[in-house]
Design a protein around this motif. Structure first.
Motif, PDB file in Angstrom:
ATOM      1  N   GLY A 169       0.966  -1.125  -0.002  1.00 29.96           N
ATOM      2  CA  GLY A 169      -0.132  -0.056  -0.169  1.00 29.96           C
ATOM      3  C   GLY A 169       1.019   1.266  -0.117  1.00 29.96           C
ATOM      4  O   GLY A 169       0.665   2.156  -0.781  1.00 29.96           O
ATOM      5  N   ALA A 212       0.877   3.939  -3.180  1.00 29.32           N
ATOM      6  CA  ALA A 212       0.439   5.454  -2.738  1.00 29.32           C
ATOM      7  C   ALA A 212       1.711   6.245  -3.496  1.00 29.32           C
ATOM      8  O   ALA A 212       1.319   7.214  -3.989  1.00 29.32           O
ATOM      9  CB  ALA A 212       0.469   5.580  -1.344  1.00 29.32           C
ATOM     10  N   TRP A 256       1.251   8.703  -6.711  1.00 34.95           N
ATOM     11  CA  TRP A 256       1.634  10.090  -6.720  1.00 34.95           C
ATOM     12  C   TRP A 256       2.800  10.773  -7.656  1.00 34.95           C
ATOM     13  O   TRP A 256       2.671  11.536  -8.242  1.00 34.95           O
ATOM     14  CB  TRP A 256       2.231  10.589  -5.204  1.00 34.95           C
ATOM     15  CG  TRP A 256       2.695  11.889  -5.062  1.00 34.95           C
ATOM     16  CD1 TRP A 256       1.925  12.904  -4.912  1.00 34.95           C
ATOM     17  CD2 TRP A 256       4.103  12.243  -5.048  1.00 34.95           C
ATOM     18  NE1 TRP A 256       2.852  14.320  -4.963  1.00 34.95           N
ATOM     19  CE2 TRP A 256       4.102  13.730  -4.952  1.00 34.95           C
ATOM     20  CE3 TRP A 256       5.221  11.734  -5.422  1.00 34.95           C
ATOM     21  CZ2 TRP A 256       5.340  14.332  -4.936  1.00 34.95           C
ATOM     22  CZ3 TRP A 256       6.400  12.288  -5.285  1.00 34.95           C
ATOM     23  CH2 TRP A 256       6.415  13.788  -5.208  1.00 34.95           C
ATOM     24  N   PRO A 268      -3.351   9.253  -4.634  1.00 34.06           N
ATOM     25  CA  PRO A 268      -2.399   8.314  -4.075  1.00 34.06           C
ATOM     26  C   PRO A 268      -2.992   7.569  -2.682  1.00 34.06           C
ATOM     27  O   PRO A 268      -2.718   6.490  -2.687  1.00 34.06           O
ATOM     28  CB  PRO A 268      -1.226   9.521  -3.770  1.00 34.06           C
ATOM     29  CG  PRO A 268      -1.512  10.501  -4.486  1.00 34.06           C
ATOM     30  CD  PRO A 268      -2.635  10.739  -4.677  1.00 34.06           C
ATOM     31  N   TRP A 269      -3.864   8.345  -1.851  1.00 32.43           N
ATOM     32  CA  TRP A 269      -4.207   7.785  -0.483  1.00 32.43           C
ATOM     33  C   TRP A 269      -5.262   6.343  -0.962  1.00 32.43           C
ATOM     34  O   TRP A 269      -5.131   5.250  -0.453  1.00 32.43           O
ATOM     35  CB  TRP A 269      -4.533   8.801   0.312  1.00 32.43           C
ATOM     36  CG  TRP A 269      -3.581   9.664   0.588  1.00 32.43           C
ATOM     37  CD1 TRP A 269      -3.562  11.023   0.338  1.00 32.43           C
ATOM     38  CD2 TRP A 269      -2.474   9.665   1.373  1.00 32.43           C
ATOM     39  NE1 TRP A 269      -2.538  11.624   0.935  1.00 32.43           N
ATOM     40  CE2 TRP A 269      -1.678  10.744   1.208  1.00 32.43           C
ATOM     41  CE3 TRP A 269      -1.761   8.491   1.745  1.00 32.43           C
ATOM     42  CZ2 TRP A 269      -0.439  10.999   1.969  1.00 32.43           C
ATOM     43  CZ3 TRP A 269      -0.463   8.641   2.572  1.00 32.43           C
ATOM     44  CH2 TRP A 269       0.051   9.937   2.482  1.00 32.43           C
ATOM     45  N   TRP A 270      -6.040   6.847  -1.740  1.00 38.49           N
ATOM     46  CA  TRP A 270      -7.042   5.712  -2.112  1.00 38.49           C
ATOM     47  C   TRP A 270      -6.401   4.735  -2.893  1.00 38.49           C
ATOM     48  O   TRP A 270      -6.900   3.540  -2.709  1.00 38.49           O
ATOM     49  CB  TRP A 270      -8.025   6.441  -3.046  1.00 38.49           C
ATOM     50  CG  TRP A 270      -9.214   7.176  -2.395  1.00 38.49           C
ATOM     51  CD1 TRP A 270      -9.317   8.714  -2.461  1.00 38.49           C
ATOM     52  CD2 TRP A 270     -10.275   6.826  -1.242  1.00 38.49           C
ATOM     53  NE1 TRP A 270     -10.448   9.084  -1.687  1.00 38.49           N
ATOM     54  CE2 TRP A 270     -10.805   7.985  -0.958  1.00 38.49           C
ATOM     55  CE3 TRP A 270     -10.176   5.498  -0.892  1.00 38.49           C
ATOM     56  CZ2 TRP A 270     -11.730   7.879   0.209  1.00 38.49           C
ATOM     57  CZ3 TRP A 270     -11.284   5.285   0.250  1.00 38.49           C
ATOM     58  CH2 TRP A 270     -11.924   6.565   0.624  1.00 38.49           C
ATOM     59  N   THR A 271      -5.527   4.948  -3.706  1.00 32.81           N
ATOM     60  CA  THR A 271      -4.907   3.966  -4.454  1.00 32.81           C
ATOM     61  C   THR A 271      -3.922   2.891  -3.501  1.00 32.81           C
ATOM     62  O   THR A 271      -3.882   1.767  -3.508  1.00 32.81           O
ATOM     63  CB  THR A 271      -3.777   4.520  -5.450  1.00 32.81           C
ATOM     64  OG1 THR A 271      -4.566   5.443  -6.417  1.00 32.81           O
ATOM     65  CG2 THR A 271      -3.250   3.363  -5.993  1.00 32.81           C
ATOM     66  N   GLY A 272      -3.335   3.594  -2.350  1.00 37.00           N
ATOM     67  CA  GLY A 272      -2.514   2.945  -1.567  1.00 37.00           C
ATOM     68  C   GLY A 272      -3.528   1.892  -0.693  1.00 37.00           C
ATOM     69  O   GLY A 272      -3.191   0.778  -0.359  1.00 37.00           O
TER      70      GLY A 272
END
Length: 474
Positions: free
Chosen positions: A357, A361, A365, A383-387
């Motif tokens: 994760g 992220a 980014w 980035p945060w949702w992807t991680g």
């Protein structure tokens, strides 16, 4: 005397210190110039081949320098409106990182009796000196202009991290992960699991990248067969324009692959404010005319596109197998290790999910950025949702998968002995001879409850600064 006179003046004996600092400084300059040439040669070639070019040679070199800085992730300005551009072509960034990594490893392996960072610091200084000259030259008028101070800070940071990674690669592998495992209670400790977790993270990341590449390739095929070739239709304007657009597309292809991976994970990516592309649905507004943007799905609900959510599940199978086989251990083999307890297997799988994760992220980014102000202020994955999505998918697959593989490798007769944990409150529990499946299940449930209680008790003691009592010590 002949041997002394035959020695090169700039070299000293290896046992006294390896190469001088000047050689390492020139190595950094050479590393920067090679990367700059990889960008500058195509740009100058296109400038020469373009008839009636509206810029002189200085403008072409400023454009090449700005693109080289942009490949490091450094922000540049576009046009007379000074629109910020921060979308970094990851192919150029990968070239930079690989070159600096190899240069740092080479300098560190020849440093002799010098201080650990003497050679790498000289390498970094030479690289940043070239970057300073490029940033100052590219700050003049042109299509793209550099921002000298922010660009130098970003280039220096990337060069420092890449060089440090290369230096660290020639050092013996540390036991940092094992020291972290030692902080856990005995029943939750995956002994020697650092390498297994690392392999699982690499395998999961490779699976997600492969999923993104598959989606990009599939979109290109569908565009050619069904969409009327919207992407190829944009390749017009003469041979020089076609070659330039193709080169820019290739440089941004790793970005598109990471966008595809974010799409497969579920959160998708943004193409401007209010324009989200995800399996659940697509809402696009006006997007720039570019071949990769022509591969975006049409507006509307997800429908059959939700099937891409199966790709992260498939990407988690290999990490689950790797962790499960590592959890089973190699008992009975020369140098083999004992199997991990079930709780330790869960800890290793969750650690791999967290590392994946964090990496997802960071890559999300780096693959995004701005093309202008206003609506085009952000493009790419969030980035945060992807991680979080990457960590969640791997945890969902790897935790039960690793436990199942561990059980299958150990076999039903070995699982009972492998699950016994030596802890402060561990009680040896074994099924009675000739007990049925229900009795064995009850014994395992009871053993798991005892392990959880013992692990929680030991964790509380460690957090409070106390040490668990030794049962063999009066």
């Amino acid at each position: 005397m002949t041997q002394l006179m035959g020695r090169p003046i700039l070299e000293v004996p290896d046992e006294l210190g390896g190469r001088p600092v000047l050689a390492d400084l020139l190595a950094g300059v050479r590393t920067a110039l090679v990367g700059l040439a990889a960008v500058g040669v195509p740009v100058l070639g296109l400038w020469v081949a373009t008839p009636y070019a509206d810029s002189d040679a200085a403008g072409a070199t400023r454009l090449a320098g700005s693109l080289w800085l942009l490949g490091h992730g450094a922000p540049v300005l576009r046009g007379a409106a000074d629109a910020p551009v921060t979308v970094s072509p990851l192919l150029l960034g990968l070239l930079v990182v690989v070159r600096l990594y190899r240069a740092g490893a080479g300098v560190a392996s020849r440093r002799g009796l010098r201080s650990r960072w003497g050679g790498p610091v000289a390498l970094w200084t030479g690289y940043c000196a070239v970057a300073a000259g490029v940033a100052l030259h590219s700050a003049g008028a042109g299509l793209f202009r550099s921002r000298v101070l922010p660009d130098l800070l970003v280039v220096g940071l990337l060069a420092g991290l890449s060089t440090a990674a290369g230096v660290r690669s020639v050092e013996p592998a540390g036991a940092g992960a094992e020291r972290l495992w030692e902080r856990l209670p005995a029943g939750w400790r995956p002994t020697g699991g650092g390498s297994a977790v690392g392999r699982a993270v690499v395998a999961a990341g490779a699976g997600l990248v492969a999923a993104g590449a598959l989606l990009v390739a599939g979109s290109a095929v569908l565009d050619a067969l069904v969409g009327g070739g919207r992407g190829m239709a944009l390749l017009g304007g003469g041979p020089a324009a076609v070659v330039g657009l193709l080169l820019l597309t290739v440089a941004l292809l790793p970005n598109a692959v990471l966008w595809g991976a974010a799409y497969a994970l579920g959160p998708g990516f943004e193409v401007g404010a209010g324009a989200l592309v995800s399996p659940g649905g697509t809402g696009l507004g006006a997007v720039p005319e570019f071949p990769l943007f022509a591969l975006l799905p049409q507006d509307g609900p997800g429908g059959w596109r939700l099937a891409v959510l199966l790709l992260p599940l498939l990407a988690g199978l290999v990490p689950a197998v790797l962790l499960g086989r590592a959890a089973a251990g190699r008992r009975g083999e020369p140098g083999g290790s004992a199997p991990w307890p079930p709780a330790a297997t869960v800890v290793a799988a969750l650690a791999a999910a967290l590392l994946l994760g964090a990496g997802a992220a960071l890559l999300g980014w780096s693959a995004g950025g701005a093309l202008a102000a206003g609506r085009m202020a952000w493009l790419g994955p969030v980035p945060w949702w992807t991680g979080l999505a990457a960590a969640g998918w791997l945890a969902v697959v790897a935790v039960p998968g690793a436990l199942l593989v561990r059980h299958r490798v150990l076999g039903p007769t070995a699982v009972g002995s492998a699950d016994e944990v030596e802890g402060p409150d561990a009680v040896p529990v074994a099924p009675a001879a000739g007990a049925g499946a229900r009795a064995r299940l009850a014994v395992r449930v009871r053993r798991s409850a005892l392990e959880l209680r013992a692990g929680a008790y030991a964790l509380v003691l460690r957090l409070s600064g106390q040490r668990p009592a030794d049962p063999d010590h009066d």
